[in-house]
Design an enzyme around this catalytic site. Structure first.
Site: not given
Length: 406
Positions: A55, A307
Site C-alpha cells: 500500500k 501483499s
C-alpha cells in the site's frame, strides 16, 4: 472515469517517484507451494515492503503528486490498516498532517503502527466502508485532501509498479495472482502487465465472506455485498470502486474465493514452509493455489502476491490453531469411561503408544448425559496428520471406547 483512467505511462511515472522510497521486493520461487499447486509459483514478497505492505506504493504516489496547497490542508484516508500506514508515512515525509479513519475492529498492530508514523487515527464503524464514510464527512468539514485507498488513478498506478518489477524479475511470467478488496491493487497490476504482454493472465482472489468485486462483475454492475468479517480484514470491502470495477471488467481474467479455514491454513503454511509471515489478505493467493481454486495453470510460471505481513499478533494463536486443526495436526476428542482407578491410565497408554501427544485433559463427572459411575474425558492431542488420527480412533474403538471427534 473509465478503464482508461490509468495508463502504462502513469505506472512508469509512479515507478520514478517511488525510486528510493519503495523497496524492490523479492520474487522468490517456492518449491513447497509449487508442488501442491502443480505449477511454478514465485512469491512476490510485498510483506517485506516498507510499512509491511504494498500500500505504500499507491499512497506515496498520490501524496507525492499533490500540490503544496493540497498538502497544506492535510491529508485524510480511510483504511483497514495498510493504506493508513502508507499515507501516514508519505505525509510525514512531506511534512503534512494526516488523519486516518479506520474500522473500530482494525488490528491493534495496524492502529499502533499508523499512529507511529505520525497520523491521527479516528476509529469508526465495523467495516472499511463505514470508516470511508466518516473520512468523507471529515473531508467536507475541514477541507482535507482525501487519499482514496483504491479508486484513485494515482493510487492504482502506484500499485501497478509491482507488475513492472515482476516483469523485470520474471519476463516470461504466465499469470499474476493477487488479492482483491476494493480492486486498486489488481487494477494497477492488470493495466501494467497487460499493456506490456496481453497474454499474461490476471487472476484475483477474494474472501468468500466479502466477494464484492466478483459479485459485481457477475451481475454486470457495481454491487454492495453485506458480508461478514474475515481473517483477511484488508480485503473486506463491501463496494468496489467505479474505476477499479471498469479496469477489472476489461483486464482481469478470473476471480475466485477462499474460505476462512483455507486462509488460516495458507498463513500457517507460509510461516512453516516458506518462513514468511503473511496477514490474511496477503495469504489468499497462496490459499487459492493450494486448494485448486484456479484452473489452467499446470506447469505455468505464476507470480503470487504476498501483499502484506501486518498480521495482528493477538490473532496469531487462533490462526495457527485453525490451520493445525484443518491439517489434523491438532485434534479434540471425547469419550466416556468407568469412574474408577486405573481406567484413565489405560486410556492414556493407548494414546501414548500411538505417538500422539496430550496437550490437555478435561475430566467431567457432572454432565447431564453421564451415568452414575462414569465420567466424560475430553482430550486435546497433537497429532501428525489425518491418517494418524484415523489410526488412533480405530484403535480406541477396537478396544471398546466410544470416541467422538469434536
Amino acid at each position: 472515469m473509465s478503464e482508461d483512467c490509468v495508463s502504462l505511462k502513469m505506472v512508469q511515472e509512479a515507478q520514478a517517484r517511488l525510486a528510493g522510497v519503495a523497496q524492490k521486493t523479492g520474487l522468490s520461487f517456492s518449491n513447497s507451494v509449487s508442488k501442491v499447486a502443480e505449477c511454478k509459483v514465485f512469491l512476490k514478497l510485498e510483506n517485506l515492503q516498507r510499512t509491511g505492505s504494498f500500500k505504500l506504493r499507491g499512497a506515496y504516489n498520490k501524496v507525492a503528486s499533490l500540490t503544496p496547497e493540497e498538502r497544506e490542508k492535510g491529508v485524510i484516508a480511510a483504511s483497514a490498516g495498510n493504506h493508513a500506514q502508507g499515507v501516514a508515512l508519505a505525509a510525514s515525509e512531506y511534512g503534512c498532517q494526516s488523519i486516518i479513519c479506520m474500522p473500530k475492529h482494525a488490528p491493534l498492530t495496524k492502529v499502533a503502527a499508523t499512529r507511529g508514523y505520525g497520523a491521527t487515527v479516528v476509529l469508526h464503524g465495523d467495516f472499511f466502508d463505514e470508516a470511508a464514510a466518516k473520512a468523507e464527512e471529515l473531508t467536507k468539514e475541514h477541507g482535507y485532501t482525501f487519499v482514496h485507498p483504491f479508486n484513485d488513478p494515482l493510487v492504482i498506478a502506484g500499485q501497478g509498479t509491482i507488475s513492472l518489477e515482476i516483469l523485470e524479475q520474471l519476463p516470461d511470467v504466465d499469470a499474476i495472482i493477487a488479492p482483491i478488496g476494493g480492486g486498486g491493487l489488481i487494477a494497477g497490476l492488470a493495466v501494467a502487465a497487460k499493456s506490456v504482454n496481453p497474454k499474461i493472465k490476471i487472476i484475483g482472489v477474494q474472501t468468500a465472506h466479502m466477494p464484492s468485486m466478483k459479485t459485481s462483475l457477475e451481475e454486470g454492475k457495481i454491487t454492495t455485498v453485506n458480508g461478514k468479517p474475515s481473517l483477511a480484514d484488508g480485503i473486506t470491502v463491501k463496494t468496489p470502486g467505479c474505476n477499479t470495477y471498469e479496469i477489472c471488467k476489461k483486464y482481469v481474467d478470473d476471480i475466485v474465493t477462499v474460505d476462512e479455514t483455507e486462509i488460516a491454513s495458507a498463513i500457517l503454511w507460509l510461516i512453516e514452509r516458506v518462513k514468511t509471515v503473511a496477514e490474511g489478505a496477503g495469504a489468499v493467493p497462496v490459499a487459492a493455489l493450494m486448494n485448486g481454486k484456479i484452473s489452467g495453470l499446470h506447469n505455468k510460471k505464476v507470480a503470487a502476491l504476498v501483499s502484506g505481513g501486518n498480521i495482528d499478533v493477538n490473532n496469531m494463536t487462533r490462526v495457527i490453531n485453525s490451520g493445525l486443526l484443518r491439517s489434523w495436526r491438532k485434534v479434540f476428542f471425547e469419550t466416556v469411561v468407568p469412574d474408577r482407578p486405573g481406567v484413565l491410565v489405560k486410556l492414556l497408554s493407548i494414546i501414548a503408544e500411538s505417538n500422539a501427544n496430550v496437550l490437555s485433559i478435561t475430566h467431567e463427572r457432572s454432565q447431564h448425559n453421564i451415568g452414575i459411575g462414569q465420567t466424560a474425558v475430553s482430550f486435546e492431542l497433537e497429532t501428525a496428520n489425518e491418517k494418524h488420527v484415523e489410526h488412533l480412533v480405530a484403535e480406541l474403538r477396537a478396544q471398546h471406547y466410544h470416541v467422538t471427534l469434536k
